[in-house]
Design a protein around this motif. Structure first.
Motif, PDB file in Angstrom:
ATOM      1  N   ALA A 160       0.844  -1.199   0.000  1.00 26.87           N
ATOM      2  CA  ALA A 160       0.000   0.000   0.000  1.00 26.87           C
ATOM      3  C   ALA A 160       0.875   1.244   0.000  1.00 26.87           C
ATOM      4  CB  ALA A 160      -0.904  -0.006   1.234  1.00 26.87           C
ATOM      5  N   ASP A 161       0.812   2.006  -1.098  1.00 29.47           N
ATOM      6  CA  ASP A 161       1.653   3.192  -1.252  1.00 29.47           C
ATOM      7  C   ASP A 161       0.828   4.444  -0.936  1.00 29.47           C
ATOM      8  OD1 ASP A 161       3.792   4.796  -1.819  1.00 29.47           O
ATOM      9  OD2 ASP A 161       4.171   3.955  -3.813  1.00 29.47           O
ATOM     10  N   GLU A 162       0.982   4.936   0.273  1.00 32.70           N
ATOM     11  CA  GLU A 162       0.251   6.113   0.755  1.00 32.70           C
ATOM     12  C   GLU A 162      -1.256   6.002   0.499  1.00 32.70           C
ATOM     13  OE1 GLU A 162       2.142   9.857   0.024  1.00 32.70           O
ATOM     14  OE2 GLU A 162       4.071   8.907  -0.381  1.00 32.70           O
ATOM     15  N   PRO A 163      -1.894   4.973   1.045  1.00 35.73           N
ATOM     16  CA  PRO A 163      -3.314   4.732   0.737  1.00 35.73           C
ATOM     17  C   PRO A 163      -4.276   5.780   1.304  1.00 35.73           C
ATOM     18  CG  PRO A 163      -2.597   3.242   2.466  1.00 35.73           C
ATOM     19  CD  PRO A 163      -1.367   3.965   1.984  1.00 35.73           C
ATOM     20  N   THR A 164      -3.780   6.639   2.197  1.00 34.91           N
ATOM     21  CA  THR A 164      -4.663   7.684   2.721  1.00 34.91           C
ATOM     22  C   THR A 164      -4.190   9.071   2.275  1.00 34.91           C
ATOM     23  OG1 THR A 164      -3.420   7.979   4.779  1.00 34.91           O
ATOM     24  CG2 THR A 164      -5.125   6.281   4.790  1.00 34.91           C
ATOM     25  N   GLY A 165      -3.293   9.082   1.285  1.00 33.74           N
ATOM     26  CA  GLY A 165      -2.667  10.340   0.879  1.00 33.74           C
ATOM     27  C   GLY A 165      -3.598  11.354   0.239  1.00 33.74           C
ATOM     28  N   ASN A 166      -4.774  10.920  -0.200  1.00 28.84           N
ATOM     29  CA  ASN A 166      -5.652  11.833  -0.946  1.00 28.84           C
ATOM     30  C   ASN A 166      -7.036  11.991  -0.337  1.00 28.84           C
ATOM     31  OD1 ASN A 166      -4.129  12.455  -3.662  1.00 28.84           O
ATOM     32  ND2 ASN A 166      -3.731  10.340  -3.084  1.00 28.84           N
ATOM     33  N   VAL A 167      -7.197  11.542   0.891  1.00 32.94           N
ATOM     34  CA  VAL A 167      -8.531  11.621   1.500  1.00 32.94           C
ATOM     35  C   VAL A 167      -8.491  12.458   2.780  1.00 32.94           C
ATOM     36  CG1 VAL A 167      -9.294   9.398   0.541  1.00 32.94           C
ATOM     37  CG2 VAL A 167      -8.190   9.465   2.775  1.00 32.94           C
ATOM     38  N   ASN A 168      -9.670  12.861   3.242  1.00 28.96           N
ATOM     39  CA  ASN A 168      -9.735  13.638   4.480  1.00 28.96           C
ATOM     40  C   ASN A 168      -9.411  12.748   5.681  1.00 28.96           C
ATOM     41  OD1 ASN A 168     -12.347  12.436   3.737  1.00 28.96           O
ATOM     42  ND2 ASN A 168     -12.999  13.223   5.721  1.00 28.96           N
ATOM     43  N   VAL A 169      -9.163  13.389   6.817  1.00 30.63           N
ATOM     44  CA  VAL A 169      -8.670  12.662   7.995  1.00 30.63           C
ATOM     45  C   VAL A 169      -9.613  11.527   8.400  1.00 30.63           C
ATOM     46  CG1 VAL A 169      -8.094  12.885  10.448  1.00 30.63           C
ATOM     47  CG2 VAL A 169      -7.364  14.644   8.835  1.00 30.63           C
ATOM     48  N   ALA A 170     -10.924  11.803   8.448  1.00 31.35           N
ATOM     49  CA  ALA A 170     -11.878  10.783   8.906  1.00 31.35           C
ATOM     50  C   ALA A 170     -11.894   9.595   7.946  1.00 31.35           C
ATOM     51  CB  ALA A 170     -13.276  11.391   9.026  1.00 31.35           C
ATOM     52  N   THR A 171     -11.873   9.869   6.650  1.00 30.28           N
ATOM     53  CA  THR A 171     -11.860   8.771   5.671  1.00 30.28           C
ATOM     54  C   THR A 171     -10.558   7.996   5.787  1.00 30.28           C
ATOM     55  OG1 THR A 171     -13.235  10.102   4.205  1.00 30.28           O
ATOM     56  CG2 THR A 171     -12.152   8.201   3.210  1.00 30.28           C
ATOM     57  N   GLY A 172      -9.458   8.695   6.018  1.00 29.49           N
ATOM     58  CA  GLY A 172      -8.167   8.035   6.190  1.00 29.49           C
ATOM     59  C   GLY A 172      -8.207   7.055   7.353  1.00 29.49           C
TER      60      GLY A 172
END
Ligand SMILES: Nc1ncnc2c1ncn2[C@@H]1O[C@H](COP(=O)(O)OP(=O)(O)OP(=O)(O)O)[C@@H](O)[C@H]1O
Ligand SMILES: [Mg+2]
Length: 252
Positions: free
Chosen positions: A173-185
């Motif tokens: 997983a390469d930065e899987p939360t890099g493009n979402v808001n904090v809660a979605t991350g």
């Protein structure tokens, strides 16, 4: 070459890997003798500055790129002994990749993109699994959209659904939360944790986010082409505070 029984619980073993890119007259030395291992069910996070070689490392483990030197065993096989076709088959069957830049197929809709791991393998998609994964990432309502009709965060969610749909043994997983808001991350990290638990999968997670890294069993720091085991955090030492402190110590 198959792993020896004593280390059979290892999902991936990277030993002394070197990787450079030729660019004009001056080669870029990215990985410079890097070693790491990942055990079954383990979540290992890798942190490091931009351009240090995290995606390069993931690409080498995925068999998408080939190291100049060193050895990479993944799921009991030595990647160097496999030809391109065998490496590709292995990747399709047993590894799920969440790409930093999504790699969605532009002319396929969301549902078809999640079906892709089956389609490229020539097997009938498990539509229940496809639907369930889209549900889990909250993208069922966008299933008929093309990638160009999605936001960046939505593309990321689709790429996550695609990576987990066939319950791979190893998730990269390469930065899987890099493009979402904090809660979605946070939801993504919980989902990935759940998937590891359900399937006894292992995951190598590249992240710049200390909160996400704190969900790992071990946190490694990539600096100057190397991972120094002495810098790693494991078990109870994996806390947001310790990760921040280590990043500061290492100047990351
Ligand atoms: N095909 C290539 N040709 C030449 N140089 C490359 C190539 N791919 C990557 N590099 C260089 O290798 C280095 C490592 O790149 P990589 O994408 O692995 O970094 P990264 O740690 O994932 O960074 P980020 O956190 O920004 O995603 C960079 O300096 C990059 O410019
Ligand atoms: Mg990267």
């Amino acid at each position: 070459m198959v792993f020896e029984s004593a280390v059979s619980d290892l999902v991936a073993k990277v030993e002394q890997v070197h990787k450079s890119y030729a660019l004009g007259t001056s080669p870029v030395h990215v990985l410079q003798g890097l070693s790491l291992s990942i055990a079954r069910s383990e979540l290992v996070a890798v942190m490091g500055p931009s351009g240090v070689g995290k995606s390069t490392l993931l690409n080498c483990i995925a068999g998408l790129d080939v190291p100049d030197r060193g050895r990479i065993d993944v799921l009991g096989r030595d990647l160097a002994t496999m030809d391109d076709e065998a490496r590709t088959m292995e990747r399709r069957h047993r590894i799920g990749i969440i790409y930093q830049f999504f790699n969605l197929v532009p002319n396929l809709d969301v549902e078809e993109n999640v079906m892709l791991p089956y389609l490229i393998d020539g097997v009938t998609p498990d539509m229940d699994a496809v639907g369930r994964c889209l549900e889990r990432v909250g993208m069922q309502h966008r299933k008929d959209h093309l990638p160009a009709q999605l936001s960046g965060g939505e593309m990321q969610l689709v790429s996550i659904a695609r990576a987990i749909v066939r319950k791979p043994e190893l998730i990269l997983a390469d930065e899987p939360t890099g493009n979402v808001n904090v809660a979605t991350g946070k939801k993504i990290m919980q989902l990935l944790r759940d998937v590891l638990h359900e399937s006894r999968s292992a995951m190598l997670l590249v992240t710049h986010n200390p909160e996400d890294a704190a969900r790992a069993d071990r946190v490694l720091f990539l600096k100057d082409g190397l991972i120094d085991d002495g810098d790693a955090l494991a078990g109870e030492a994996v806390t947001v505070g310790n990760i921040h402190a280590r990043l500061q110590e290492l100047g990351i």
